[in-house]
Write an enzyme that holds these catalytic residues in place. Sequence first.
Site, mmCIF file in Angstrom:
data_model
loop_
_atom_site.group_PDB
_atom_site.id
_atom_site.type_symbol
_atom_site.label_atom_id
_atom_site.label_comp_id
_atom_site.label_asym_id
_atom_site.label_seq_id
_atom_site.Cartn_x
_atom_site.Cartn_y
_atom_site.Cartn_z
ATOM 1 N N HIS A 327 0.863 -1.183 0.000
ATOM 2 C CA HIS A 327 0.000 0.000 0.000
ATOM 3 C C HIS A 327 0.898 1.230 0.000
ATOM 4 O O HIS A 327 1.854 1.296 0.779
ATOM 5 C CB HIS A 327 -0.900 -0.007 1.234
ATOM 6 C CG HIS A 327 -2.014 0.972 1.136
ATOM 7 N ND1 HIS A 327 -1.810 2.324 1.266
ATOM 8 C CD2 HIS A 327 -3.340 0.812 0.899
ATOM 9 C CE1 HIS A 327 -2.970 2.952 1.113
ATOM 10 N NE2 HIS A 327 -3.913 2.051 0.886
ATOM 11 N N ARG A 347 -6.327 10.425 0.087
ATOM 12 C CA ARG A 347 -5.997 11.008 -1.223
ATOM 13 C C ARG A 347 -7.272 11.289 -2.018
ATOM 14 O O ARG A 347 -7.370 12.276 -2.733
ATOM 15 C CB ARG A 347 -5.066 10.067 -1.993
ATOM 16 C CG ARG A 347 -3.630 10.148 -1.494
ATOM 17 C CD ARG A 347 -2.747 9.086 -2.106
ATOM 18 N NE ARG A 347 -3.001 7.778 -1.519
ATOM 19 C CZ ARG A 347 -3.030 6.638 -2.183
ATOM 20 N NH1 ARG A 347 -2.833 6.634 -3.482
ATOM 21 N NH2 ARG A 347 -3.248 5.493 -1.568
#
Length: 558
Positions: A327, A347
């Site tokens: 990740h 994000r």
Amino acid sequence: MGYTPEMLELIKRVEKSRPERIERAKKGEHFTPLTLAGREEVLGKFHPDYKKEGRRAVKVGPSKGESYPDEFVDLLESKSRLLVDDAALQDLVAYETDVLVIGGGGAGTSAALLAAEHGAKVVLATKLRHGDANTVMAEGGIQGATQEVDSPYFHYLDVIGGGHFTNTPELVEALTHDAPLVIEWLERLGMMFDKNADGRLRVRHGGGTSRKRMHSAGDMTGSEIMRVLRDEARNRQDMITILEFSAAVEILKDTQGRCAGALFYNMETEEYFAIRAKATVVATGGYGRLHVQGFATTNHYGATADGLVIGYRAGVPLAFMHSTQYHPTGVAFPEQNIGLLITEKVRGLGANLLNINGEQFVFEREPRDVESACIIQECLDRNKGIITPTGRIGVWLDSPMIEVLEGPGAVKQELPAKYIQFMRYDIDISKVPMLVYPTLHYQNGGLQINNLTETGVPGLFGAGEASGGVHGENRLMGNSLLDITVFGRRAGRSAAEYVKGLENQSSTLTMDHVRQFHAELQAAGVETNRVSPLVLPNYTREETMEKQLTTHYQGGMR
Ligand SMILES: Cc1cc2nc3c(=O)[nH]c(=O)nc-3n(C[C@H](O)[C@H](O)[C@H](O)COP(=O)(O)OP(=O)(O)OC[C@H]3O[C@@H](n4cnc5c(N)ncnc54)[C@H](O)[C@@H]3O)c2cc1C
């Protein structure tokens, strides 16, 4: 504690570039995404999967010749923890059932529910407590084409594209087809999805999605899923028996080669026992705790690849185990939070990734593998990472942007768990950025299954992170919570249907397949005193390690 004075000094560069970045974000402008060729280049140079070192071909078993991480091959090329002769095996049987489910995460619990719904008596046996699992840790969301502008068709294309066109098509079809049904099922079970003011499901983008289809429950989506699944399973005591602290250490077969249950280690009484079952579902999750290539991990303590090891010994080939998901945004500071996941939702809400100079260097919604490779490149090749007091490296994730883009209080509201986890160390992520670096997150591969979750060994089914193929070489965010519910449900139904059609089950249990595997190890020249499955990570405290030794114990820890 908080950031050091040196780090706070560097954060000033982030604050300086922030107003201009926010202006651009408000206009819908973003960092230019990489072209396909650009993605391939950065992956080839910087993604850990593409490194030649640290992996080797496995010498035995149904996927012999395939190359996997050393840490995993070590477990595959190990001996059984316990080899019992057939006569003694019958005496170890403590439970008999129609369907045995191994693993009490989202996939296992979904399988138990559907098997019971289709008339099967179920034993769900799990290594730690019911719900101690990666599922409960999942944060950002679950995908599903529930909106008018979307459809399983677009979802299918996104999954295949995200997986670099390597995914098993029949599995992707099942995943995307069942997705809206699963979202509806979870809501019916009482799941509290985030909603808009008009009561409709709130959806967002995730990396690699062409439509907004990420459904969430704050940043605790997995915990909310596990809450309703576990409640439901515990409400069906007439059909589902739950055994905790019971680690499966071997698959058992009958004399006709069909799966006939499993051998377990009781982690409280330190005794071995067997469960005889007409059908068995392996739903033991991932392998983050193997810390491939020394990476930190987001995974829970029990993620040690046990189901893969015992399924492999029973004859199930592996799919896509050459591919691991790192990740992009694991915590790099403070030390107490190392490896902890910072959901992609951060994000998605608009936070930029920035280097030591406060500069953007990557589009925030690249697929995970590309995003990770870009961060590694920025840190290790361009030397533009931020070094922590203990010598770790990372880049900034500018969470305070969310307060401006989404309104004051948005960080606390959208990311309550993350907010608390950082506040414990005096870092207020609504005011200062987080420091992040890629972390071992997900095993893209696992036991090979078809769209009914059959493994090829009669009576043995696989579901969830322990299975492989649906995500190809790269999973998109939100598709694992979907995978575990879609294929967990399918596994439960398939296992129950298989039981209904079963005739002449031999009552004699055997571990002959394990004896054959040992012989294969010897023939391949694998000299080892290692035993597997691992059950607990190998940095377990000395006393706990010792507790794994029993009078039955055979192997390398003596
Ligand atoms: C921090 C984090 C955040 C994530 N966020 C998201 C997200 O937002 N969206 C998304 O789609 N995915 C997300 N994922 C991935 C997703 O949560 C997992 O892939 C998924 O939940 C795995 O479910 P599972 O049921 O297959 O395995 P798990 O949930 O891990 O359950 C496996 C169970 O099997 C048990 N077990 C293991 N070995 C044995 C054994 N030998 N005997 C008996 N039992 C055993 C384990 O103890 C565990 O209870 C996230 C993962 C993590 C770690």
